[in-house]
Design an enzyme around this catalytic site. Sequence first.
Site, PDB file in Angstrom:
ATOM      1  N   LYS A 109       0.847  -1.191   0.000  1.00  0.00           N
ATOM      2  CA  LYS A 109       0.000   0.000   0.000  1.00  0.00           C
ATOM      3  C   LYS A 109       0.886   1.245   0.000  1.00  0.00           C
ATOM      4  O   LYS A 109       1.517   1.556   1.016  1.00  0.00           O
ATOM      5  CB  LYS A 109      -0.908   0.004   1.231  1.00  0.00           C
ATOM      6  N   GLY A 137      -7.187  -3.775   1.898  1.00  0.00           N
ATOM      7  CA  GLY A 137      -8.309  -3.759   2.825  1.00  0.00           C
ATOM      8  C   GLY A 137      -7.850  -3.769   4.260  1.00  0.00           C
ATOM      9  O   GLY A 137      -6.648  -3.802   4.544  1.00  0.00           O
ATOM     10  N   ALA A 141      -1.558  -7.702  10.475  1.00  0.00           N
ATOM     11  CA  ALA A 141      -0.850  -8.944  10.154  1.00  0.00           C
ATOM     12  C   ALA A 141      -1.008  -9.989  11.247  1.00  0.00           C
ATOM     13  O   ALA A 141      -1.263 -11.168  10.966  1.00  0.00           O
ATOM     14  CB  ALA A 141       0.628  -8.647   9.903  1.00  0.00           C
ATOM     15  N   LYS A 192      -4.769   6.239   3.490  1.00  0.00           N
ATOM     16  CA  LYS A 192      -5.149   5.950   4.881  1.00  0.00           C
ATOM     17  C   LYS A 192      -3.919   5.851   5.764  1.00  0.00           C
ATOM     18  O   LYS A 192      -3.972   6.174   6.965  1.00  0.00           O
ATOM     19  CB  LYS A 192      -6.009   4.690   4.955  1.00  0.00           C
ATOM     20  N   ASP A 245     -10.441   0.295   5.705  1.00  0.00           N
ATOM     21  CA  ASP A 245      -9.021   0.276   6.034  1.00  0.00           C
ATOM     22  C   ASP A 245      -8.632   1.516   6.845  1.00  0.00           C
ATOM     23  O   ASP A 245      -7.820   1.449   7.780  1.00  0.00           O
ATOM     24  CB  ASP A 245      -8.203   0.204   4.743  1.00  0.00           C
ATOM     25  N   THR A 249      -7.034   1.305  10.697  1.00  0.00           N
ATOM     26  CA  THR A 249      -5.674   1.782  10.897  1.00  0.00           C
ATOM     27  C   THR A 249      -5.622   2.958  11.854  1.00  0.00           C
ATOM     28  O   THR A 249      -4.720   3.048  12.698  1.00  0.00           O
ATOM     29  CB  THR A 249      -5.055   2.175   9.545  1.00  0.00           C
ATOM     30  N   SER A 255      -1.344  -0.337  14.588  1.00  0.00           N
ATOM     31  CA  SER A 255      -0.900   0.129  13.278  1.00  0.00           C
ATOM     32  C   SER A 255       0.484   0.741  13.396  1.00  0.00           C
ATOM     33  O   SER A 255       0.743   1.588  14.263  1.00  0.00           O
ATOM     34  CB  SER A 255      -1.881   1.171  12.730  1.00  0.00           C
ATOM     35  N   ASN A 257       1.735   2.845  11.374  1.00  0.00           N
ATOM     36  CA  ASN A 257       1.630   4.267  11.046  1.00  0.00           C
ATOM     37  C   ASN A 257       1.078   5.069  12.216  1.00  0.00           C
ATOM     38  O   ASN A 257       1.597   6.135  12.547  1.00  0.00           O
ATOM     39  CB  ASN A 257       0.757   4.440   9.808  1.00  0.00           C
ATOM     40  N   VAL A 280       8.512  -1.157   8.138  1.00  0.00           N
ATOM     41  CA  VAL A 280       8.328   0.128   7.458  1.00  0.00           C
ATOM     42  C   VAL A 280       6.948   0.691   7.760  1.00  0.00           C
ATOM     43  O   VAL A 280       5.948  -0.020   7.701  1.00  0.00           O
ATOM     44  CB  VAL A 280       8.486  -0.051   5.933  1.00  0.00           C
ATOM     45  N   GLU A 282       4.499   2.684   6.039  1.00  0.00           N
ATOM     46  CA  GLU A 282       4.325   3.087   4.640  1.00  0.00           C
ATOM     47  C   GLU A 282       3.826   4.522   4.497  1.00  0.00           C
ATOM     48  O   GLU A 282       4.128   5.192   3.508  1.00  0.00           O
ATOM     49  CB  GLU A 282       3.352   2.133   3.935  1.00  0.00           C
TER      50      GLU A 282
END
Length: 334
Positions: A109, A137, A141, A192, A245, A249, A255, A257, A280, A282
């Site tokens: 993403k 979506g 993980a 997102k 999503d 998130t 998350s 992020n 990472v 993203e």
Amino acid sequence: MTSPFQSVAVLGAGAWGTALAQVAAAAGRQVTIWALEPEVVEAVNTTHENTAFLPGIALNSAIRATGSLAEAARAELILAAPPAQHMRSVLRGLKAHLPPQPAIALCAKGVERGTLALMTDVLAAELPGAVPAVLSGPGFAKDVARGLPTATTIASPDTALAQRIVATIGLPTFRPYVADDLIGAEIGGAVKNVIAIGCGVAEGRKLGDGARAALITRGFAELVRLGLAMGAKAETLNGLCGLGDLVLTCASLNSRNTSLGAALGEGRRLSDILAERRSVAEGMESAPAVVALAKKFNVDMPICAAVEAIVAERISVDDAIATLLSRPFKAERA
């Protein structure tokens, strides 16, 4: 009945790639996961755990890890899950080992910095014979790897390919829905992550649940504006790979992020935060490209712009918040 692919290779052994390998193995497929790091290959093959990127999750013993792209390319279906900024180099390395029309689903993403390319644009440039498909979506993980219920989207202009991917990895607890809107699926996933950093900043600054709700709602408006300007369908952006999503998130520190943003909101230096992480975030990588796309398509995205300025360290967190809160009052619209 649609026949599934019997062998699956996952490119990228980060947390998400490892979780997708777990899903494919649970669906009864022959699964290979390609990892850049030799220690990850060793751990997956000997202890059946990705201790570097998904620790604490017992992996299906049928999953085999490899450091060879040539070996991974033998699979009937490839799930490409490297970080978005590395997608091009991975696909380029894979090219010599593939048939003319490989089956590839893009699972990263993000937007490529510099070129402003979506992952399907990168695929078209590096592997022009591949029919594009995107898996996107809401799903963390660890939850997916544990077999907790998750719904996602498989987008492709080739409905037969999308349905075959669904038949390959679909489970009662991993439910892919078919769509044909590649741009919507990709923009939803990329934007997102940027908005989630902003929500994390609000969490770290203890601005309250109302601030987070406002950021999610107005952030969604930014996502929709950019998506529609680029040709996405509203129903895609309103679905799993857009709104769904975004909500997941932005609502959880699970998350990467959001947790990155929270650490920034607490006043920590970006370099110190990144030094502690292997995975990472993203949104940090894609933020400059998302802001550049907004400029290209003449779309107002003040939250994304504020996040980009924070992670680029051009502005302090407090100044970014003050800038957003001092914007003129206006009528609510998308």
